[in-house]
Design a protein around this motif. Sequence first.
Motif, PDB file in Angstrom:
ATOM      1  N   LYS A 137      22.988 -10.918 -30.376  1.00 28.85           N
ATOM      2  CA  LYS A 137      23.785 -11.409 -31.504  1.00 28.85           C
ATOM      3  C   LYS A 137      25.234 -11.374 -31.052  1.00 28.85           C
ATOM      4  N   ILE A 138      25.835 -12.516 -30.996  1.00 30.60           N
ATOM      5  CA  ILE A 138      27.193 -12.584 -30.473  1.00 30.60           C
ATOM      6  C   ILE A 138      28.086 -13.328 -31.450  1.00 30.60           C
ATOM      7  N   GLY A 139      29.121 -12.679 -31.876  1.00 32.61           N
ATOM      8  CA  GLY A 139      30.165 -13.358 -32.642  1.00 32.61           C
ATOM      9  C   GLY A 139      29.899 -13.496 -34.124  1.00 32.61           C
ATOM     10  N   LYS A 140      30.875 -14.049 -34.750  1.00 30.67           N
ATOM     11  CA  LYS A 140      30.937 -14.169 -36.198  1.00 30.67           C
ATOM     12  C   LYS A 140      29.682 -14.820 -36.803  1.00 30.67           C
ATOM     13  N   THR A 151      33.396 -18.902 -25.525  1.00 36.08           N
ATOM     14  CA  THR A 151      33.174 -18.660 -26.954  1.00 36.08           C
ATOM     15  C   THR A 151      31.838 -17.934 -27.091  1.00 36.08           C
ATOM     16  N   ALA A 152      31.504 -17.552 -28.321  1.00 33.31           N
ATOM     17  CA  ALA A 152      30.207 -16.920 -28.565  1.00 33.31           C
ATOM     18  C   ALA A 152      29.091 -17.826 -28.044  1.00 33.31           C
ATOM     19  N   LYS A 153      29.235 -19.104 -28.305  1.00 33.52           N
ATOM     20  CA  LYS A 153      28.244 -20.092 -27.852  1.00 33.52           C
ATOM     21  C   LYS A 153      28.116 -20.070 -26.332  1.00 33.52           C
ATOM     22  N   GLY A 154      29.265 -19.932 -25.663  1.00 37.93           N
ATOM     23  CA  GLY A 154      29.261 -19.870 -24.213  1.00 37.93           C
ATOM     24  C   GLY A 154      28.546 -18.631 -23.696  1.00 37.93           C
ATOM     25  N   ILE A 182      28.626 -10.534 -36.464  1.00 35.75           N
ATOM     26  CA  ILE A 182      29.511  -9.533 -35.875  1.00 35.75           C
ATOM     27  C   ILE A 182      30.790 -10.203 -35.417  1.00 35.75           C
ATOM     28  N   GLU A 183      31.804 -10.103 -36.211  1.00 35.28           N
ATOM     29  CA  GLU A 183      33.060 -10.724 -35.811  1.00 35.28           C
ATOM     30  C   GLU A 183      33.637  -9.950 -34.637  1.00 35.28           C
ATOM     31  N   ASN A 184      34.008 -10.680 -33.616  1.00 35.74           N
ATOM     32  CA  ASN A 184      34.598 -10.070 -32.430  1.00 35.74           C
ATOM     33  C   ASN A 184      33.709  -9.013 -31.788  1.00 35.74           C
ATOM     34  N   GLY A 185      32.425  -9.190 -31.922  1.00 36.38           N
ATOM     35  CA  GLY A 185      31.553  -8.192 -31.332  1.00 36.38           C
ATOM     36  C   GLY A 185      30.218  -8.779 -30.945  1.00 36.38           C
ATOM     37  N   SER A 186      29.391  -7.936 -30.405  1.00 34.48           N
ATOM     38  CA  SER A 186      28.123  -8.409 -29.894  1.00 34.48           C
ATOM     39  C   SER A 186      27.103  -7.272 -29.931  1.00 34.48           C
ATOM     40  N   LEU A 187      25.884  -7.630 -30.227  1.00 36.18           N
ATOM     41  CA  LEU A 187      24.815  -6.639 -30.357  1.00 36.18           C
ATOM     42  C   LEU A 187      23.621  -7.085 -29.524  1.00 36.18           C
ATOM     43  N   VAL A 188      23.259  -6.288 -28.558  1.00 36.04           N
ATOM     44  CA  VAL A 188      22.109  -6.613 -27.707  1.00 36.04           C
ATOM     45  C   VAL A 188      21.022  -5.588 -27.972  1.00 36.04           C
ATOM     46  N   THR A 189      19.846  -6.036 -28.334  1.00 33.14           N
ATOM     47  CA  THR A 189      18.779  -5.077 -28.603  1.00 33.14           C
ATOM     48  C   THR A 189      17.490  -5.493 -27.911  1.00 33.14           C
ATOM     49  N   ALA A 190      16.709  -4.485 -27.616  1.00 33.26           N
ATOM     50  CA  ALA A 190      15.374  -4.725 -27.076  1.00 33.26           C
ATOM     51  C   ALA A 190      14.376  -4.131 -28.051  1.00 33.26           C
ATOM     52  N   THR A 191      13.202  -4.684 -28.102  1.00 31.05           N
ATOM     53  CA  THR A 191      12.176  -4.208 -29.021  1.00 31.05           C
ATOM     54  C   THR A 191      11.068  -3.520 -28.249  1.00 31.05           C
ATOM     55  N   TYR A 192      10.754  -2.322 -28.641  1.00 35.03           N
ATOM     56  CA  TYR A 192       9.645  -1.600 -28.021  1.00 35.03           C
ATOM     57  C   TYR A 192       8.643  -1.226 -29.109  1.00 35.03           C
ATOM     58  N   ARG A 193       7.389  -1.379 -28.799  1.00 31.13           N
ATOM     59  CA  ARG A 193       6.381  -0.923 -29.761  1.00 31.13           C
ATOM     60  C   ARG A 193       5.875   0.421 -29.264  1.00 31.13           C
ATOM     61  N   ILE A 194       6.068   1.479 -30.039  1.00 37.55           N
ATOM     62  CA  ILE A 194       5.659   2.779 -29.526  1.00 37.55           C
ATOM     63  C   ILE A 194       4.270   3.180 -30.005  1.00 37.55           C
ATOM     64  N   ASN A 195       3.818   2.603 -31.099  1.00 35.18           N
ATOM     65  CA  ASN A 195       2.418   2.785 -31.493  1.00 35.18           C
ATOM     66  C   ASN A 195       2.060   1.657 -32.447  1.00 35.18           C
ATOM     67  N   ASP A 196       0.873   1.707 -33.015  1.00 35.39           N
ATOM     68  CA  ASP A 196       0.431   0.571 -33.810  1.00 35.39           C
ATOM     69  C   ASP A 196       1.303   0.331 -35.032  1.00 35.39           C
ATOM     70  N   ASN A 197       1.931   1.392 -35.489  1.00 34.40           N
ATOM     71  CA  ASN A 197       2.641   1.249 -36.755  1.00 34.40           C
ATOM     72  C   ASN A 197       4.146   1.316 -36.660  1.00 34.40           C
ATOM     73  N   GLN A 198       4.639   1.609 -35.487  1.00 31.75           N
ATOM     74  CA  GLN A 198       6.084   1.740 -35.402  1.00 31.75           C
ATOM     75  C   GLN A 198       6.681   0.942 -34.265  1.00 31.75           C
TER      76      GLN A 198
END
Lengths: 335, 335
Positions: B275-278, B67-70, B282-298
């Motif tokens: 982010k996985i699941g409902k 499941t999403a939890k799994g 995201i129903e039936n889907g999944s979103l994996v993201t990484a965060t990068y800081r490219i400068n002080d403001n963005q």
Amino acid sequence: MLSVRKRKILCLLVARYIETAEPVSSSDIKADYGEEISSATIRSELAKLEEMGYLMQPHVSAGRVPTAKGYKVFVESIPTEGGMLPAVADMREYLDRKMDEVGDVIRTTAKLLSDTTNYTSVIVVKNIGEVLVRDVRLVDIGQNKALVIIITDSGILKDCIIDLPADMGNTYLNTAMELLNRMFSMHTVEEIKELVDHVEDEIAQYKMILDQIITSLERYQNRNQEVIIEGTSRLLDVPEYQEEADRMRGVMSIIDHKELLTDMVGDGELELSFKIGKDDGIENGSLVTATYRINDNQQVHAGVIGPERMDYRKVVTILKNLETTIKSVMDDKED
Amino acid sequence: MLSVRKRKILCLLVARYIETAEPVSSSDIKADYGEEISSATIRSELAKLEEMGYLMQPHVSAGRVPTAKGYKVFVESIPTEGGMLPAVADMREYLDRKMDEVGDVIRTTAKLLSDTTNYTSVIVVKNIGEVLVRDVRLVDIGQNKALVIIITDSGILKDCIIDLPADMGNTYLNTAMELLNRMFSMHTVEEIKELVDHVEDEIAQYKMILDQIITSLERYQNRNQEVIIEGTSRLLDVPEYQEEADRMRGVMSIIDHKELLTDMVGDGELELSFKIGKDDGIENGSLVTATYRINDNQQVHAGVIGPERMDYRKVVTILKNLETTIKSVMDDKED
DNA sequence: GTTAGCAGTCAGGGATAGAGAGTGCCAAAT
DNA sequence: ATTTGGCACTCTCTATCCCTGACTGCTAAC
């Protein structure tokens, strides 16, 4: 080259197929035909139409389904003066909301188009004709860079940042600006290129700036084509695509490669353009666009993308209505 | 709260399911387990894991599916220090091509990410922190309008066109510009708002300009969030979605409503976000993201969107590699 | 707590059969 | 020469049945 009766039968068949999504039989057509005619006659006509490539049979004991070629005959028969649809009556409302820029209008139009047709909508804005330069400004933004602002008859170009010589004096920019205006003002890009090539001497020390600006102008004139797509997920509503995801691929690949669209939308002179099927570059899909000229230098192509079995009548009606609506909104913006 | 053995069994199951896309049986796990263990033992563990909500059975005589939890337990177990993938070794090449602006880098990165992962990629650029104004320029563009150029510490704002009073003298603009710089320079937007409220008198006749600029600055600070999506059509490659188009809907609706993404990508502090699941939107889907800081403001959030059964290991590895690559490219651009 | 063994459940595939839909073709009529 | 009615034929679609194979849950022994 297609007898009146064949054309009538073909159009009835397409219309019914668009509605029901099921192969159409000879007796179906008999029911729609109006005048008295036997199904055997229709059958023989259908056989000929199939031979000519307008129709096909999913299997031998099924009715007929139109081919891309068949759809094309149908779309030609659609009267472009169609009446107002109730759903489009309030288009104006959508567009009346205060919008800052032409870009906003376009974006909203794309949404509107997708919402009213229930297909994925596509808008391409093209520059046509030559850009006439009116005024050039240079703004020092520090770090030996300047922002160039070029006011043309079709808009303001303001995304051009140029490098300046490191040892630039204070009056350098002003002099350059004066020179630029003297040379560029009221000329087209082509003319400017000519000019610069000829009067090398006078401008030698500003050559660096000039080259950068000309490059930027050329880019503006050539590739300033915006493509906007809205309502991608409506592709999922199409029954054909739900059953076989593979069929969606043709349409999807276009959405992924927006740049392909610039060549696929109408060729400018035609009011409405229909691209149907593989031969037209959309496997298992269809693209209907209308061309609007919003001013002397810009052309907007708006349309929808969907399955071959598209409700062309509805789409055509909406696109026709859109024309009048866009025109009136744009005219208001002029004031 | 999950015994070591349960966790191990769960992770083995997810890994195998990601690979084979088929329900995993107790004997499958026995084969992968390493140490000696009976399938009956595994069965009883699986039953408990199912009861706890980590697994489910498509039907009673089938193996288990996470499941999403799994999935979430599994992704926690992925080592973020994964080695270099062969496919990502040449990321640098992609990004080395000459690019004019940060925007180009972002766009290319999105393509790269989609190409290397074979999923649809998503990039969100967010402004964080306060914008500090350095310099303000006004450029008369005719028809009682002026273009405002604001140079901030995180970029140049140049899309603001303001209306001018009709009876404006020639020196009006210059005076206004001087005033603006005196007031705005080296202040944040918040501070500027304060200021303007207090010194009404001096600036009364420039109030009109000021208000328009402040509005524009606020908008820039708040909603300057760019969302870029590439490789939409890769959704069609997912077997889960091919069989049932309905399942794609959850993912598609996000692509259609990009604005949703700004809230779904990581919360800034977390390096990787899953982010996985409902329950995660995201129903039936999944979103994996990484965060990068490219400068002080963005801040840049880059990731992929796909099915729940995603190759998380590969995606995590690529996202980690991307970080170093982006950093090095951005650093080069600084020079 | 773990294991072996066994009975039970269910999906999936193949075979079979019947119904229904719609055609193609032929011979007669217009 | 075209149109029509009639008929035989083909093929899909659906339902039903049955069998096999895959797993599981449970129980009793270790």
